[in-house]
Write a protein that holds these residues in place. Structure first.
Motif, PDB file in Angstrom:
ATOM      1  N   GLU A 173       0.832  -1.205   0.000  1.00  0.00           N
ATOM      2  CA  GLU A 173       0.000   0.000   0.000  1.00  0.00           C
ATOM      3  C   GLU A 173       0.869   1.258   0.000  1.00  0.00           C
ATOM      4  O   GLU A 173       0.586   2.216  -0.723  1.00  0.00           O
ATOM      5  CB  GLU A 173      -0.924  -0.011   1.217  1.00  0.00           C
ATOM      6  CG  GLU A 173      -1.789   1.222   1.376  1.00  0.00           C
ATOM      7  CD  GLU A 173      -2.931   1.308   0.392  1.00  0.00           C
ATOM      8  OE1 GLU A 173      -3.708   2.279   0.469  1.00  0.00           O
ATOM      9  OE2 GLU A 173      -3.061   0.397  -0.463  1.00  0.00           O
ATOM     10  N   LEU A 174       1.936   1.253   0.778  1.00  0.00           N
ATOM     11  CA  LEU A 174       2.825   2.412   0.815  1.00  0.00           C
ATOM     12  C   LEU A 174       3.509   2.635  -0.532  1.00  0.00           C
ATOM     13  O   LEU A 174       3.706   3.778  -0.954  1.00  0.00           O
ATOM     14  CB  LEU A 174       3.884   2.248   1.916  1.00  0.00           C
ATOM     15  CG  LEU A 174       3.384   2.218   3.360  1.00  0.00           C
ATOM     16  CD1 LEU A 174       4.572   2.184   4.315  1.00  0.00           C
ATOM     17  CD2 LEU A 174       2.477   3.387   3.667  1.00  0.00           C
ATOM     18  N   ALA A 175       3.875   1.556  -1.198  1.00  0.00           N
ATOM     19  CA  ALA A 175       4.488   1.678  -2.526  1.00  0.00           C
ATOM     20  C   ALA A 175       3.506   2.315  -3.510  1.00  0.00           C
ATOM     21  O   ALA A 175       3.884   3.168  -4.332  1.00  0.00           O
ATOM     22  CB  ALA A 175       4.928   0.304  -3.023  1.00  0.00           C
ATOM     23  N   LYS A 176       2.252   1.902  -3.423  1.00  0.00           N
ATOM     24  CA  LYS A 176       1.215   2.478  -4.288  1.00  0.00           C
ATOM     25  C   LYS A 176       1.024   3.960  -3.995  1.00  0.00           C
ATOM     26  O   LYS A 176       0.944   4.790  -4.914  1.00  0.00           O
ATOM     27  CB  LYS A 176      -0.097   1.716  -4.062  1.00  0.00           C
ATOM     28  CG  LYS A 176      -1.286   2.258  -4.825  1.00  0.00           C
ATOM     29  CD  LYS A 176      -2.539   1.472  -4.465  1.00  0.00           C
ATOM     30  CE  LYS A 176      -3.779   2.078  -5.124  1.00  0.00           C
ATOM     31  NZ  LYS A 176      -5.016   1.347  -4.716  1.00  0.00           N
ATOM     32  N   VAL A 177       0.966   4.305  -2.710  1.00  0.00           N
ATOM     33  CA  VAL A 177       0.788   5.703  -2.299  1.00  0.00           C
ATOM     34  C   VAL A 177       1.978   6.541  -2.762  1.00  0.00           C
ATOM     35  O   VAL A 177       1.814   7.663  -3.263  1.00  0.00           O
ATOM     36  CB  VAL A 177       0.625   5.791  -0.766  1.00  0.00           C
ATOM     37  CG1 VAL A 177       0.741   7.230  -0.279  1.00  0.00           C
ATOM     38  CG2 VAL A 177      -0.712   5.188  -0.347  1.00  0.00           C
ATOM     39  N   ARG A 178       3.165   6.012  -2.615  1.00  0.00           N
ATOM     40  CA  ARG A 178       4.378   6.730  -3.015  1.00  0.00           C
ATOM     41  C   ARG A 178       4.366   7.031  -4.508  1.00  0.00           C
ATOM     42  O   ARG A 178       4.764   8.120  -4.946  1.00  0.00           O
ATOM     43  CB  ARG A 178       5.597   5.884  -2.651  1.00  0.00           C
ATOM     44  CG  ARG A 178       6.940   6.595  -2.793  1.00  0.00           C
ATOM     45  CD  ARG A 178       8.057   5.657  -2.381  1.00  0.00           C
ATOM     46  NE  ARG A 178       9.364   6.272  -2.542  1.00  0.00           N
ATOM     47  CZ  ARG A 178       9.989   6.967  -1.601  1.00  0.00           C
ATOM     48  NH1 ARG A 178       9.432   7.116  -0.422  1.00  0.00           N
ATOM     49  NH2 ARG A 178      11.180   7.499  -1.816  1.00  0.00           N
ATOM     50  N   GLU A 179       3.885   6.082  -5.285  1.00  0.00           N
ATOM     51  CA  GLU A 179       3.855   6.252  -6.743  1.00  0.00           C
ATOM     52  C   GLU A 179       2.783   7.242  -7.178  1.00  0.00           C
ATOM     53  O   GLU A 179       3.022   8.095  -8.037  1.00  0.00           O
ATOM     54  CB  GLU A 179       3.610   4.906  -7.421  1.00  0.00           C
ATOM     55  CG  GLU A 179       3.577   4.995  -8.943  1.00  0.00           C
ATOM     56  CD  GLU A 179       3.383   3.637  -9.605  1.00  0.00           C
ATOM     57  OE1 GLU A 179       3.259   3.604 -10.838  1.00  0.00           O
ATOM     58  OE2 GLU A 179       3.355   2.614  -8.881  1.00  0.00           O
ATOM     59  N   GLN A 180       1.579   7.162  -6.581  1.00  0.00           N
ATOM     60  CA  GLN A 180       0.472   7.984  -7.062  1.00  0.00           C
ATOM     61  C   GLN A 180       0.424   9.378  -6.412  1.00  0.00           C
ATOM     62  O   GLN A 180      -0.170  10.302  -6.958  1.00  0.00           O
ATOM     63  CB  GLN A 180      -0.863   7.275  -6.848  1.00  0.00           C
ATOM     64  CG  GLN A 180      -1.253   7.095  -5.382  1.00  0.00           C
ATOM     65  CD  GLN A 180      -2.458   6.178  -5.200  1.00  0.00           C
ATOM     66  OE1 GLN A 180      -2.854   5.467  -6.133  1.00  0.00           O
ATOM     67  NE2 GLN A 180      -3.047   6.187  -4.025  1.00  0.00           N
TER      68      GLN A 180
END
Length: 254
Positions: A173-180
């Motif tokens: 989830e953090l990786a997704k948040v970091r990207e978007q």
């Protein structure tokens, strides 16, 4: 006088690129070398620039000390509050501001919704760090090694059926948040509460805080709240620009 100040300030971006000699400074300013020398000497006297043994000039230690002092004395809550109030007035929903301190993410400001339903959040209270949108934004901004170490240390209580309950899922989830560049909490902490948030960034691009809009699903659906994302991101950008001393950029998130 204003022209002299303008010329002196124009030297700083040049020296930020690296050391420069008198001829280079004069050429950048479009002035005679004697004029450039007078400006450099004054800046040198105040510690703003430093003359090296090779007769080139670079930025002086005083300017870094001033910058650090200015950053330390910035109050992100004071800067953000008018923007939070405006966002609350436009949406009617609860608006939060949070920061990351040690192993906690804390609410430092809150503007209540206009409707009778109230959230349990309070200024100074830690957030549900594994589910809150503001927490995801702040932890996603950490360097990878620190992010992984933090995720491994956390507990993962199951608040609702939508809660994140393990480190692997949380890191994804953090990786997704970091990207978007934005985050949500759709019933992960409180079944009936949805939330969408965006980061507030400092001059170096790092997240210094995170803000969010929250609303119960009896007032607006999750999809309707997500429709406010561009407005939330523009608000976060406006706070970031003011915090960093930048000229605001128009309509970055249409």
């Amino acid at each position: 006088m204003s022209q002299t100040v303008d010329r002196a300030l124009s030297i700083l971006p040049l020296l930020a690129e690296g050391p420069a000699n008198l001829e280079q400074v004069a050429g950048r300013l479009g002035v005679h070398k004697s004029t450039a020398l007078r400006l450099l000497r004054t800046l040198h006297e105040h510690g703003i620039v430093h003359r090296q043994p090779d007769q080139r000039y670079r930025l002086g230690s005083r300017i870094f000390a001033l910058a650090q002092q200015a950053v330390e004395n910035l109050d992100v809550r004071e800067i953000a509050h008018p923007h939070l109030v405006e966002l609350n007035a436009r949406t009617g929903h609860t608006v939060h501001l949070a920061v990351h301190e040690e192993d906690e993410v804390l609410y430092i400001d809150k503007v209540e919704s206009r409707y009778p339903v109230r959230m349990y959040s309070r200024i100074g209270k830690p957030v549900a760090i594994t589910n809150a949108a503001v927490a995801k934004l702040l932890l996603a901004d950490l360097p990878e090694q620190e992010r992984r170490a933090t995720a491994q240390r956390l507990d993962y209580p199951r608040y609702t059926a939508r809660s994140i309950t393990d480190a692997k899922t949380f890191l994804a989830e953090l990786a997704k948040v970091r990207e978007q560049g934005w985050a949500t909490d759709l019933g992960g902490h409180e079944e009936s509460i949805n939330c969408v948030g965006a980061p507030v960034r400092g001059p170096d691009g790092r997240a210094v805080a995170a803000m969010s809009v929250s609303a119960p699903n009896v007032v607006v659906s999750a999809d309707e709240l997500l429709g406010l994302l561009p407005l939330v991101r523009r608000t976060a950008d406006a706070i970031s620009d003011e915090y960093s001393g930048k000229t605001p950029e128009k309509e970055r998130h249409p």
